[in-house]
Design a protein around this motif. Structure first.
Motif, mmCIF file in Angstrom:
data_model
loop_
_atom_site.group_PDB
_atom_site.id
_atom_site.type_symbol
_atom_site.label_atom_id
_atom_site.label_comp_id
_atom_site.label_asym_id
_atom_site.label_seq_id
_atom_site.Cartn_x
_atom_site.Cartn_y
_atom_site.Cartn_z
ATOM 1 N N SER A 89 0.850 -1.194 0.000
ATOM 2 C CA SER A 89 0.000 0.000 0.000
ATOM 3 C C SER A 89 0.885 1.243 0.000
ATOM 4 C CB SER A 89 -0.904 -0.016 1.235
ATOM 5 O OG SER A 89 -0.157 0.331 2.400
ATOM 6 N N VAL A 90 0.291 2.402 0.301
ATOM 7 C CA VAL A 90 1.066 3.641 0.369
ATOM 8 C C VAL A 90 2.137 3.603 1.454
ATOM 9 C CG1 VAL A 90 -0.692 5.162 -0.618
ATOM 10 C CG2 VAL A 90 -0.722 4.657 1.853
ATOM 11 N N TYR A 91 2.119 2.587 2.305
ATOM 12 C CA TYR A 91 3.169 2.464 3.312
ATOM 13 C C TYR A 91 4.411 1.742 2.781
ATOM 14 C CZ TYR A 91 -0.229 4.271 6.571
ATOM 15 O OH TYR A 91 -1.133 5.090 7.209
ATOM 16 N N SER A 92 4.431 1.448 1.481
ATOM 17 C CA SER A 92 5.645 0.996 0.797
ATOM 18 C C SER A 92 6.129 2.104 -0.128
ATOM 19 C CB SER A 92 5.388 -0.271 -0.022
ATOM 20 O OG SER A 92 5.278 -1.411 0.799
ATOM 21 N N PRO A 349 4.736 17.093 -0.077
ATOM 22 C CA PRO A 349 4.848 18.532 0.191
ATOM 23 C C PRO A 349 6.098 19.115 -0.494
ATOM 24 C CG PRO A 349 4.390 17.320 2.203
ATOM 25 C CD PRO A 349 4.691 16.301 1.163
ATOM 26 N N THR A 350 6.097 20.386 -0.640
ATOM 27 C CA THR A 350 7.255 21.095 -1.176
ATOM 28 C C THR A 350 7.811 22.013 -0.088
ATOM 29 O OG1 THR A 350 5.839 22.875 -2.028
ATOM 30 C CG2 THR A 350 6.356 21.050 -3.527
ATOM 31 N N GLY A 351 9.006 22.497 -0.340
ATOM 32 C CA GLY A 351 9.604 23.408 0.624
ATOM 33 C C GLY A 351 10.867 22.842 1.221
ATOM 34 N N PRO A 352 11.400 23.497 2.236
ATOM 35 C CA PRO A 352 12.671 23.082 2.838
ATOM 36 C C PRO A 352 12.632 21.632 3.315
ATOM 37 C CG PRO A 352 12.049 25.255 3.627
ATOM 38 C CD PRO A 352 10.866 24.729 2.853
ATOM 39 N N GLY A 353 13.648 20.874 2.941
ATOM 40 C CA GLY A 353 13.770 19.490 3.363
ATOM 41 C C GLY A 353 13.083 18.483 2.462
ATOM 42 N N TRP A 354 12.279 18.957 1.514
ATOM 43 C CA TRP A 354 11.573 18.054 0.596
ATOM 44 C C TRP A 354 12.225 18.103 -0.777
ATOM 45 C CZ3 TRP A 354 8.124 14.749 2.545
ATOM 46 C CH2 TRP A 354 7.520 15.063 3.757
ATOM 47 N N GLU A 355 12.350 16.921 -1.395
ATOM 48 C CA GLU A 355 12.848 16.839 -2.764
ATOM 49 C C GLU A 355 11.685 16.918 -3.738
ATOM 50 O OE1 GLU A 355 16.701 13.935 -1.830
ATOM 51 O OE2 GLU A 355 15.022 13.196 -3.039
ATOM 52 N N SER A 356 12.016 17.049 -5.004
ATOM 53 C CA SER A 356 10.990 17.099 -6.045
ATOM 54 C C SER A 356 10.623 15.682 -6.466
ATOM 55 C CB SER A 356 11.520 17.884 -7.254
ATOM 56 O OG SER A 356 10.575 17.853 -8.311
ATOM 57 N N GLY A 357 9.337 15.368 -6.412
ATOM 58 C CA GLY A 357 8.865 14.085 -6.901
ATOM 59 C C GLY A 357 8.749 13.015 -5.830
ATOM 60 N N ALA A 358 8.399 11.812 -6.287
ATOM 61 C CA ALA A 358 8.136 10.681 -5.393
ATOM 62 C C ALA A 358 9.438 9.943 -5.096
ATOM 63 C CB ALA A 358 7.108 9.744 -6.020
ATOM 64 N N THR A 359 10.338 10.590 -4.395
ATOM 65 C CA THR A 359 11.645 10.012 -4.119
ATOM 66 C C THR A 359 11.628 9.182 -2.838
ATOM 67 O OG1 THR A 359 12.411 11.894 -2.797
ATOM 68 C CG2 THR A 359 12.728 12.014 -5.204
ATOM 69 N N LEU A 360 12.647 8.337 -2.699
ATOM 70 C CA LEU A 360 12.778 7.546 -1.486
ATOM 71 C C LEU A 360 13.025 8.450 -0.282
ATOM 72 C CD1 LEU A 360 12.956 4.821 -0.047
ATOM 73 C CD2 LEU A 360 15.376 4.729 -0.684
ATOM 74 N N ALA A 361 13.787 9.517 -0.482
ATOM 75 C CA ALA A 361 14.048 10.450 0.626
ATOM 76 C C ALA A 361 12.754 11.062 1.133
ATOM 77 C CB ALA A 361 15.016 11.532 0.182
ATOM 78 N N ASN A 362 11.862 11.432 0.224
ATOM 79 C CA ASN A 362 10.569 11.975 0.647
ATOM 80 C C ASN A 362 9.755 10.921 1.396
ATOM 81 O OD1 ASN A 362 11.016 14.525 -0.381
ATOM 82 N ND2 ASN A 362 9.846 14.199 -2.260
ATOM 83 N N PHE A 363 9.778 9.691 0.888
ATOM 84 C CA PHE A 363 9.049 8.629 1.573
ATOM 85 C C PHE A 363 9.605 8.416 2.977
ATOM 86 C CE2 PHE A 363 8.607 4.286 2.997
ATOM 87 C CZ PHE A 363 7.255 4.049 2.838
ATOM 88 N N ASN A 364 10.913 8.375 3.093
ATOM 89 C CA ASN A 364 11.519 8.129 4.400
ATOM 90 C C ASN A 364 11.260 9.271 5.372
ATOM 91 O OD1 ASN A 364 12.554 5.578 3.903
ATOM 92 N ND2 ASN A 364 14.508 6.352 3.124
ATOM 93 N N ARG A 365 11.003 10.453 4.864
ATOM 94 C CA ARG A 365 10.647 11.563 5.742
ATOM 95 C C ARG A 365 9.185 11.479 6.169
ATOM 96 N NH1 ARG A 365 11.083 18.148 4.584
ATOM 97 N NH2 ARG A 365 10.592 18.750 6.724
ATOM 98 N N ALA A 366 8.332 11.056 5.223
ATOM 99 C CA ALA A 366 6.893 11.047 5.488
ATOM 100 C C ALA A 366 6.393 9.757 6.135
ATOM 101 C CB ALA A 366 6.132 11.275 4.183
ATOM 102 N N GLY A 367 7.046 8.627 5.832
ATOM 103 C CA GLY A 367 6.579 7.342 6.342
ATOM 104 C C GLY A 367 5.484 6.709 5.517
ATOM 105 N N ARG A 368 5.092 7.370 4.450
ATOM 106 C CA ARG A 368 4.095 6.841 3.523
ATOM 107 C C ARG A 368 4.074 7.716 2.275
ATOM 108 N NH1 ARG A 368 -2.122 7.779 4.274
ATOM 109 N NH2 ARG A 368 -1.871 8.048 2.028
ATOM 110 N N ARG A 369 3.444 7.216 1.244
ATOM 111 C CA ARG A 369 3.225 8.020 0.045
ATOM 112 C C ARG A 369 1.872 8.727 0.149
ATOM 113 N NH1 ARG A 369 5.015 4.980 -5.606
ATOM 114 N NH2 ARG A 369 7.094 5.926 -5.716
ATOM 115 N N PRO A 370 1.743 9.884 -0.521
ATOM 116 C CA PRO A 370 0.429 10.532 -0.570
ATOM 117 C C PRO A 370 -0.572 9.674 -1.341
ATOM 118 C CG PRO A 370 2.191 12.016 -1.301
ATOM 119 C CD PRO A 370 2.776 10.640 -1.243
ATOM 120 N N ASP A 371 -1.848 9.892 -1.096
ATOM 121 C CA ASP A 371 -2.867 9.176 -1.852
ATOM 122 C C ASP A 371 -2.778 9.535 -3.334
ATOM 123 O OD1 ASP A 371 -3.722 8.049 0.474
ATOM 124 O OD2 ASP A 371 -5.530 9.270 0.676
#
Length: 579
Positions: A89-92, A349-371
């Motif tokens: 699911s979005v948790y991968s 999300p965008t802004g400080p600390g976020w990369e552009s797109g559906a990256t692994l770094a963004n996932f590891n920061r959020a703990g899930r993907r957006p819907d």
């Protein structure tokens, strides 16, 4: 509503007292210490040199381990549940759908039980993904009482491919899963893809067996009610050697019970982004420096949609069964991205600390993907919905998670693709004692010379699939093998005594339920029987010759790209014990 990347974050779980832990750093299950186990493996590798194929080829033969005996059950009393044990699911970090969407589709395709097996990574273990997923699973159980919903994990096996880890629901399930991935996951700990024959390969195998033994210790201590592990897509990269398969089960045969006989991603060759390289099951690889050198090139392709280790009669699977191992097969969707679905991955999300797109770094920061977000165009994806194409049928004594896992451990499982048949019952019995019959995974004990017969009841599929066609079973093939005991070479991948012994044409019997009774040669030695069937559209001589398998599934380049045009079913074996 804006995407909230970290809803309901729990306090971090840290330290030895934060989760139940038993036998951390325990000795290898063989009885050797970690150091002596490593020393023996490395010494054997050095002695054999560059020709060594995998791990353990110089080890002494040991009796194949046996799981705990399951209670004998009446085949007529079983409920056959459709189970998908490998879903993301979005948790991968590489999947797209909320759990509610997946569960809606699973119910649409009559799935009775489902397991969310998210990938191990930092976002899952350390940013609360595993805990937030658990909350959603609890909600789903309350909202869908007719469906069994389990929380599991896709484990990166140290030094090898992936595995499904299934833990029975309970108060410690999530904590045990998190502790397991932190301490034993190959990706999180940097234990991935060693070169065969190296010290890393030997050491990381011990990490794998330690992890399996640790899970078994949690069950025996009562921390969790049950746990099983199944190897995923074993020959996709060619890095799961036969010796490793044996070592994993030897670590705890009550825990490590088998493998995916067929991978997910069955729509890989018909996806919106398919190319001439695309393959069914996403088996699109060739041998690499990390691969087991004993595998041929065709091992990297699916055969009739099934993994090469399963599809070759007299091959890897049969070599395990011929030892007497209770080694079972399953299938599943491995859902990540539905083929040609018109939704795209949501926006982080965008802004400080976020990369552009559906990256692994963004996932590891959020703990899930957006819907996901709706689009007007079919998107990339190689998967079917749970139950839409690949189905694992489990013979449980009741509709509970405990019975489900116990039935898998007992081998009461058959699998099919494309809804090839609606129902199947297989019973082996002594011809003169029909009341003594046993079903899949069981053992029939008889005197030498006893005449046997296999009773097969088939319920044909009579309603169209999501493809709009109604499948028709064309033939059933009976496969029989000998149980000859433990192998001297742990990398053995052949069972010379196994072959197709009966081929039944059933093309004219697909309009209503029917029974086939197949007489077998009298039992004179320990062995097993298993069943295979197909729609008859694609087959040819198997790789070990027509005398072994004259009607075998074919590797992808011979088969049509469309998975619906080449569908098969397989049962797990029934064993014969001659006394």
């Amino acid at each position: 509503m804006p995407f909230d990347p970290r809803p309901e974050q729990p306090a971090p779980v840290t330290g030895a007292s934060s989760a139940p832990e038993l036998s951390r750093g325990a000795s290898a299950p063989s009885g050797l210490s970690r150091r002596s186990f490593l020393g023996a493996s490395v010494a054997a590798t050095v002695a054999v040199g560059a020709t060594t194929q995998g791990l353990g080829s110089a080890a002494s033969a040991q009796a194949a381990p046996m799981p705990s005996e399951s209670a004998v059950v009446d085949p007529e009393a079983l409920s056959w549940l459709v189970f998908d044990h490998h879903v993301h699911s979005v948790y991968s970090h590489d999947a797209k759908y909320p759990m509610t969407t997946i569960l809606d589709q699973a119910q649409r395709f009559a799935v009775d039980a489902i397991a969310f097996t998210e990938h191990s990574n930092k976002g899952h273990a350390n940013v609360g993904g595993v805990f937030n997923a658990a909350r959603e699973i609890d909600t789903a159980r309350a909202a869908r009482p007719d469906m069994l919903v389990l929380q599991g994990l896709e484990w990166y096996i140290p030094g090898a491919e992936h595995a499904t880890v299934l833990v029975a629901p309970g108060p410690q399930t999530t904590l045990v899963l998190r502790r397991f991935e932190l301490d034993h996951d190959g990706k999180l700990n940097g234990w991935e893809k060693p070169r065969p024959g190296t010290e890393d390969a030997a050491e990381w195998l011990v990490h794998a067996t330690d992890g399996i033994a640790w899970l078994g210790a949690q069950k025996r201590a009562g921390v969790i009610d049950d746990v099983i592990v199944l190897a995923n897509h074993p020959s996709r990269l060619g890095i799961d050697s036969p010796g490793e398969l044996r070592a994993w089960q030897d670590a705890d045969p009550d825990v490590f019970v088998g493998m995916e006989g067929a991978p997910g991603a069955q729509a890989g060759a018909i996806a919106a982004n398919a190319t001439e390289r695309s393959r069914r099951g996403e088996y699109e690889n060739t041998p690499s420096e990390f691969s087991f050198p004993g595998y041929p090139a065709e091992a990297y392709l699916t055969h009739g949609g099934f993994d090469w280790t399963t599809a070759v009669v007299g091959g890897v699977w049969d070599s395990l069964l011929s030892e007497g191992r209770r080694w079972w097969i399953t299938t599943n969707s491995d859902l990540h991205l539905k083929e040609s679905d018109a939704t795209r991955v949501g926006d982080f999300p965008t802004g400080p600390g976020w990369e552009s797109g559906a990256t692994l770094a963004n996932f590891n920061r959020a703990g899930r993907r957006p819907d996901p977000i709706a689009t007007d165009a079919p998107q990339n994806g190689a998967d079917f919905w749970p139950g839409e194409f690949s189905r694992t049928h489990v013979g449980a004594v009741d509709r509970s998670s405990a019975s489900l896992l116990d039935a898998i451990r007992a081998g009461r499982v058959w699998v099919d693709h494309g809804h090839l048949v609606a129902g199947l019952s297989v019973v082996l019995r002594a011809t003169d004692q029909p009341e003594t019959g046993v079903t899949l995974g069981g053992t029939l004990t008889v005197a030498s010379g006893t005449a046997l017969e296999l009773v097969v009841d088939v319920t044909p599929t009579t309603t169209p699939t999501s493809r709009g066609t109604t499948p028709r079973l064309a033939h059933l093939d009976l496969i029989r093998g000998r149980v000859t005991g433990p192998v001297a070479d742990r990398d053995e991948q052949r069972a010379p005594g196994t072959r197709v012994v009966e081929m039944l044409d059933v093309t004219d019997r697909s309009d209503s339920p029917f029974r086939v009774v197949v007489p077998l040669e009298p039992a004179t030695e320990d062995g097993y029987v298993r069943l295979r069937g197909s729609d008859g559209q694609v087959h040819g001589v198997g790789p070990l010759g027509a005398e072994v398998d004259p009607r075998a599934p074919q590797p992808y380049p011979v088969s049509p790209a469309d998975p619906w045009a080449d569908t098969w079913l397989y049962t797990n074996p029934i064993f014969i014990s001659v006394r």
